[in-house]
Design an enzyme around this catalytic site. Sequence first.
Site, PDB file in Angstrom:
ATOM      1  N   PHE A 119      14.769 -60.091   8.764  1.00 23.65           N
ATOM      2  CA  PHE A 119      14.599 -60.303  10.088  1.00 23.65           C
ATOM      3  C   PHE A 119      14.876 -61.754  10.618  1.00 23.65           C
ATOM      4  CE2 PHE A 119      12.256 -61.264  14.051  1.00 23.65           C
ATOM      5  CZ  PHE A 119      12.916 -60.785  15.154  1.00 23.65           C
ATOM      6  N   GLN A 120      15.668 -62.180  11.373  1.00 26.30           N
ATOM      7  CA  GLN A 120      16.032 -63.545  11.695  1.00 26.30           C
ATOM      8  C   GLN A 120      16.499 -64.609  10.511  1.00 26.30           C
ATOM      9  OE1 GLN A 120      13.056 -64.985  14.452  1.00 26.30           O
ATOM     10  NE2 GLN A 120      14.395 -64.086  16.187  1.00 26.30           N
ATOM     11  N   LYS A 169       9.377 -69.533   4.755  1.00 25.62           N
ATOM     12  CA  LYS A 169       7.858 -69.558   5.426  1.00 25.62           C
ATOM     13  C   LYS A 169       6.788 -69.643   4.393  1.00 25.62           C
ATOM     14  CE  LYS A 169       5.509 -67.210   8.971  1.00 25.62           C
ATOM     15  NZ  LYS A 169       5.399 -66.044   9.969  1.00 25.62           N
ATOM     16  N   MET A 488      38.508 -82.936  34.355  1.00 24.53           N
ATOM     17  CA  MET A 488      39.134 -83.288  32.974  1.00 24.53           C
ATOM     18  C   MET A 488      40.384 -82.452  32.703  1.00 24.53           C
ATOM     19  SD  MET A 488      39.912 -85.793  31.139  1.00 24.53           S
ATOM     20  CE  MET A 488      38.691 -87.021  30.919  1.00 24.53           C
TER      21      MET A 488
END
Lengths: 591, 175
Positions: A119-120, A169, A488
Amino acid sequence: MSAATNETSLTGADIVLKALRDQGVEVIFGYPGGAVLPIYDALFQQNDIRHILVRHEQAALHAAEGYARSTGKVGVVLVTSGPGATNAVTGLTDALMDSIPIVCLSGQVATHLIGNDAFQECDTTGITRPCTKHNYLVKDVNNLARTLHEAFYVAKNGRPGPVVIDIPKDVQFAEGTYRSPADSMPKSYRPQVKPDLNRVEEAIDLLAKAKRPIFYVGGGVINAGPVASQLLTQFVRMTGYPCTTTLMGLGAYPASDRQWLGMLGMHGTYEANLAMHGCDVMVCIGARFDDRVTGKVSEFSPNSVKIHVDIDPSSINKNVRVDVPIVGDAAHVLEDMIRIWKARGKQPDKAALAEWWEQIEFWRARDCLRYDKTPKIIKPQYALERLRAAISGRDDVYITTEVGQHQMWAAQFLPFDKPNHWMTSGGLGTMGYGLPAAIGAQVAHPDALCIDVAGEASILMNIQEMATALQYRLPVKVFILNNQYMGMVRQWQELLHGGRYSESYSEALPDFVKLADAFGGVGLRATEVSQVDDVIAEMIKVKRPVIVDMCVDQKENCFPMIPGGRAHNEMLLGPDEKVENATPEDGMVLV
Amino acid sequence: MTARYAQSAPAIERHTISILVDNEPGVLARVIGLFSGRGYNIESLTVAEVDRDATLSRVTIVTSGTPMIIEQIKAQLGRLVPVHRVHDLTMEGPFVERETALVKVAGTGEKRVEALRLADVFKARVVDATITSFVFEITGQGEELDRFIGLMAELGLVGVSRTGVVAMSRGPGGI
Ligand SMILES: Cc1cc2nc3c(=O)[nH]c(=O)nc-3n(C[C@H](O)[C@H](O)[C@H](O)COP(=O)(O)OP(=O)(O)OC[C@H]3O[C@@H](n4cnc5c(N)ncnc54)[C@H](O)[C@@H]3O)c2cc1C
Ligand SMILES: Cc1ncc(C[n+]2csc(CCOP(=O)(O)OP(=O)(O)O)c2C)c(N)n1
Ligand SMILES: [Mg+2]
């Protein structure tokens, strides 16, 4: 925490904070998430380091860039894994292109999950390898302190740039030993700062013999610190030679000085570009011969001997062949240049120089930034001239920009007499840079006047940062030159695509005054010339975040302009000139 | 005064570059990413640890480009943080270049005999043999390997595995 020695055992998260403290970090810009919770927990339990919560990780990077560029310090960022890291990519690339020192810490999934599509999880070091100066994945808590210190060393030494440290982590939770910065030098990275003096002697000989010399100065002089700007100013004045700066170099030489020719390049001044084209000796200091500056490379300054001072050998001979390469830090090299110029009793060739200045003044007399004044409609240039008048004489003004016409007009019309007061996204040209960069500058200089000169399209790319400004009571000013176009883009479509304005109209714009209000800031609007001064005065007076909706002429174009792929002497000076009949001025160039 | 460099169309040169790097994860990705990201050529790339104590690896790259590109390649390699030294062997005097290939040839009868005879001529060693096949090991200059492999193509070539070039300067000096 007690005064820990090198041997104290700490958690990874505490090691991070201790290392940041030992690096003198006072503030970090970040956004939390699962993979950085231990670090956020450690942050919560201390008071030395301030955390600024942004509203998007891209903005954390730009804010850190604004902080870094306005202070000369390293900007520090903290983001979570996965989407936190991928959102950081634009800002990292921006910092890489513009040589801004950044240390970005990212959380990562636990080491045993890496590679499992957890996850992530994302391959942060893989994704950021090409958009950082260097990056690290720290798998062992005992390497964490050393890696952090090394990251700061790498970010700020040599050519500055962004460094990512990806921290799983479990490493943030694990206990390990701390190491001090002194114990943590990288094994291999030792950039050269002192130049080869023989080259400097050679450069000085060429400079003293020059008949049509020019200094071409870039962001590297700002990178080298304020002392480099002082030395540059001293040297340029000693020689009496003309000096031009790049977009990134604005402020390296005082804009109010007669010897400054303005910015050069695509939207640079007539006098700067023609002087570059016609010079016989060019000394480039801390600039990188970017294509916006050189135009058509094969016709770039065709008759000059080129001296190039740069701390990064890869900047030398990359786009343009130079004759005298000097690798070193701009401040060191300038110091040597001044010393050698004096010691050898060098004098400029007065007669030739007088003739050269006569030619330059002739070019300057074209007054290339002139624009048509209108009684009612606000010209964007006029709005900036009034802003310039309102801030003149103050040295606590920091200007940032978004990207587009407004950015070029800000570069042309605002006064930069000192380094570190101008922040813009030059290399990457990132719309959405300006507001977070202004926030970063304001965090570093709480009492200063920080203004983001914006376009109505660009500002919407990071408008959420108004909430950050409000939360921390940062009285940044967003000065929108609202032309209701991606100006622009529209300008290029007008000049090069037959006026087919494909998708460049700013449809369905929000009411910026109400938007400011909705965020809890102050909204101001000017729709005609008579209101401009009052709105600017009010903007400066209010000590809160302000959005100014300056409704300007929708059709104004930014001149001068060197169309892409053209040479310096094929410049368009105004709306009446077409790309096809851009007239070569070779005759005028040959002095 | 005129510029000392004329900006005329320069020739493409082949260079052998030897770099000493920290043997750490990702270092090869950095080198390869540099070449692919900036559009440089890689003709051959080899890497292996050469100093276990100092955890150093040597990467040997054969590349080609104009002199300006070659100079860029070296400057870009030099600014990678884990890179200790960059040597352009082609510029730094005489050097030796070697490559090894394993060449598998299958066949019987006259072709098999001819393959073995040629292997002898080229000083290729037999490192595996069955009744119907050989694996030859050949070490030498790239062109020598090319020639040998070319000949084997006629004699039942099954497949080739090449190491890529390794190189070292001649004489007593380091690399
Ligand atoms: C819409 C738009 C239009 C633009 N138009 C123009 C234009 O008209 N004119 C213009 O100039 N730019 C323009 N730019 C910006 C342009 O794209 C480049 O970002 C800019 O020209 C680069 O500036 P620079 O050469 O000063 O180099 P920087 O990007 O500032 O790089 C700094 C150089 O200095 C070196 N350096 C770093 N530290 C040191 C040190 N301590 N000592 C010595 N050297 C050091 C670095 O190695 C590098 O080579 C435009 C950008 C946009 C988005
Ligand atoms: C993130 C990003 N997307 C697209 C572009 C291309 N681009 C350059 S300028 C511009 C228009 C900017 O419009 P606005 O902010 O209104 O400024 P103006 O030119 O009108 O002053 C665009 C789309 C860019 N520079 N950055
Ligand atoms: Mg606009």
